[in-house]
Write an enzyme that holds these catalytic residues in place. Sequence first.
Site, PDB file in Angstrom:
ATOM      1  N   HIS A   6      64.541  73.692  26.709  1.00  0.00           N
ATOM      2  CA  HIS A   6      65.712  73.312  27.498  1.00  0.00           C
ATOM      3  C   HIS A   6      66.801  72.710  26.592  1.00  0.00           C
ATOM      4  O   HIS A   6      67.971  73.075  26.700  1.00  0.00           O
ATOM      5  CB  HIS A   6      65.280  72.305  28.557  1.00  0.00           C
ATOM      6  N   GLU A   7      66.380  71.826  25.695  1.00  0.00           N
ATOM      7  CA  GLU A   7      67.348  71.148  24.819  1.00  0.00           C
ATOM      8  C   GLU A   7      68.075  72.143  23.922  1.00  0.00           C
ATOM      9  O   GLU A   7      69.241  71.952  23.601  1.00  0.00           O
ATOM     10  CB  GLU A   7      66.638  70.118  23.925  1.00  0.00           C
ATOM     11  N   GLY A  54      72.601  62.026  20.927  1.00  0.00           N
ATOM     12  CA  GLY A  54      71.169  61.671  20.991  1.00  0.00           C
ATOM     13  C   GLY A  54      70.296  62.879  21.239  1.00  0.00           C
ATOM     14  O   GLY A  54      70.731  63.867  21.827  1.00  0.00           O
TER      15      GLY A  54
HETATM   16  P1  ADP Z   1      68.402  58.956  22.496  1.00  0.00           P
HETATM   17  O1  ADP Z   1      68.571  60.017  21.510  1.00  0.00           O
HETATM   18  O2  ADP Z   1      68.753  59.364  23.875  1.00  0.00           O
HETATM   19  O3  ADP Z   1      69.027  57.680  22.074  1.00  0.00           O
HETATM   20  P2  ADP Z   1      65.952  57.472  22.130  1.00  0.00           P
HETATM   21  O4  ADP Z   1      64.552  57.905  22.183  1.00  0.00           O
HETATM   22  O5  ADP Z   1      66.440  56.874  20.875  1.00  0.00           O
HETATM   23  O6  ADP Z   1      66.809  58.723  22.574  1.00  0.00           O
HETATM   24  O7  ADP Z   1      66.191  56.422  23.299  1.00  0.00           O
HETATM   25  C1  ADP Z   1      65.707  56.703  24.586  1.00  0.00           C
HETATM   26  C2  ADP Z   1      66.586  56.091  25.643  1.00  0.00           C
HETATM   27  O8  ADP Z   1      66.488  54.673  25.598  1.00  0.00           O
HETATM   28  C3  ADP Z   1      68.060  56.366  25.451  1.00  0.00           C
HETATM   29  O9  ADP Z   1      68.436  57.619  25.972  1.00  0.00           O
HETATM   30  C4  ADP Z   1      68.694  55.229  26.224  1.00  0.00           C
HETATM   31  O10 ADP Z   1      68.730  55.561  27.578  1.00  0.00           O
HETATM   32  C5  ADP Z   1      67.697  54.090  26.016  1.00  0.00           C
HETATM   33  N1  ADP Z   1      68.138  53.130  24.995  1.00  0.00           N
HETATM   34  C6  ADP Z   1      67.748  53.072  23.704  1.00  0.00           C
HETATM   35  N2  ADP Z   1      68.307  52.033  23.057  1.00  0.00           N
HETATM   36  C7  ADP Z   1      69.087  51.403  23.961  1.00  0.00           C
HETATM   37  C8  ADP Z   1      69.928  50.244  23.927  1.00  0.00           C
HETATM   38  N3  ADP Z   1      70.082  49.526  22.815  1.00  0.00           N
HETATM   39  N4  ADP Z   1      70.552  49.887  25.067  1.00  0.00           N
HETATM   40  C9  ADP Z   1      70.411  50.598  26.198  1.00  0.00           C
HETATM   41  N5  ADP Z   1      69.633  51.698  26.307  1.00  0.00           N
HETATM   42  C10 ADP Z   1      68.978  52.108  25.197  1.00  0.00           C
END
Ligand code: ADP
Length: 439
Positions: free
Chosen positions: A216-217, A395
């Site tokens: 999907h990604e 992300g």
């Molecule tokens: P992404 O690439 O989406 O950042 P991660 O695995 O690094 O994927 O993080 C998963 C999810 O955790 C993010 O999509 C976000 O919703 C949440 N997240 C991570 N770090 C933070 C933060 N510092 N503040 C708020 N939400 C966060």
Amino acid sequence: MMRRLLELLACTLTVGVLAAALVEPDGLALLGSAMGASLWFVFDSLRARRVLDWLRHGSAAAPPAAVGVWAEVVERARKSFKTLNRKSRKSEVRLQEFLAAIQASPIGVVLLDKSTAIEWSNFTAAQHLGFDTKRDLKQPIRHLVRDPAFIDYLSQGDYAASVEIDGRDATPGHPQRISINLYLYGKGRRLMLTREVTALELAEAMRRDFVANVSHEIRTPLTVVSGFIETLLTLDLPAPERRQYLELMGTQAQRMQSLVSDLLTLSRLEGSPVPGVGEWIDTQAMLMQVVSEAQALSEVLDSGPHQVLAQGGGPRFQIAGARQELHSAMSNLVNNAVRHTPAGAQVRVGWCLNSDGGAGFYVSDDGPGIDAEHLPRLTERFYRVDRSRSRETGGTGLGLAIVKHVAQRHGGQVLIESVPGQGSTFRIILPPSRVLSGD
Ligand code: ADP
């Protein structure tokens, strides 16, 4: 045998001679001899009865007193008894050892008789299916395992495949799946084997989810890129518009590149040996590096800039591990704080020594925070609280999964605290064995 003949002869002659000597006429001597012989037979029958009684009910340890041929019969029987007892004791020990081995097996074993009632079962099977190994003996298995899939399987008589049912401890939040195989043996008996396959099923479900997520990604940016290519090929667009399309294509290509790069990082982490404690890394130097990278990222983000502050002041120390992995984990956390908080947010980043001698890397922000329900799932691959925000900021949904892997490979763990509306703190905790403090 000779002794018995001599006894009979002696008895016959003694009573015959006595009769002849004591009673007239002489003809009674013959009758006396006959009485003597009868007497011997009665006496011998009594001895035979004693031996027979012992053979029927006695034990090898208490043989009856006997003489002559009966003594030999008793002695031989006693020896046979002893040999038999020894053999049966050995067989009993072997049987108990065999049953103990089956009890210890992680595979459940149930023996069913012709009417499919339980003849014997080990504890594993009882635990899998929720019955009692003693209380439920002789109970028909269909009364104890009522899952329709199992009842069908049991009655159809074709046991080439297995059947899977929910285990005794299965709940909606805690699945337990049991695989059951039946085999026919003996005269209409059945051997039933049970095996817990929850972990296998979960792993298979995870694999399916993972493949679906990756597809999907990748499909989304690919569709966008191929759509733009089509447009550029068919339409003669003015230069500024062409440029805009090409820039959008570049963004999508970059997204695919990041995804592939994170996937490769994850697979490297899973496939390579745990990092040793050979290389010592200066925590302060690495801290400054990830902070300046995050500041640079903050500058280019639409939601930037942020205040990314390196916290210092504490004792300087070193950590042992794989430099590249630790750098990737730390920068994932700092970059997340920048990407998931609005412009002007403050992000504090630092290292601290813990009271047990271990160390902690922390990233604290005063951003929007995360609802408690999401916290346990944040480190799962592709789990995002806000999917579109994650994508907009480049992300992949794999960052925290990478951080968790790196922490675990270094004997540590990831801790997440967050208060919605106030901010979040992410920590990587490393054990004392990975910390070299100057004190
Ligand atoms: P992404 O690439 O989406 O950042 P991660 O695995 O690094 O994927 O993080 C998963 C999810 O955790 C993010 O999509 C976000 O919703 C949440 N997240 C991570 N770090 C933070 C933060 N510092 N503040 C708020 N939400 C966060």
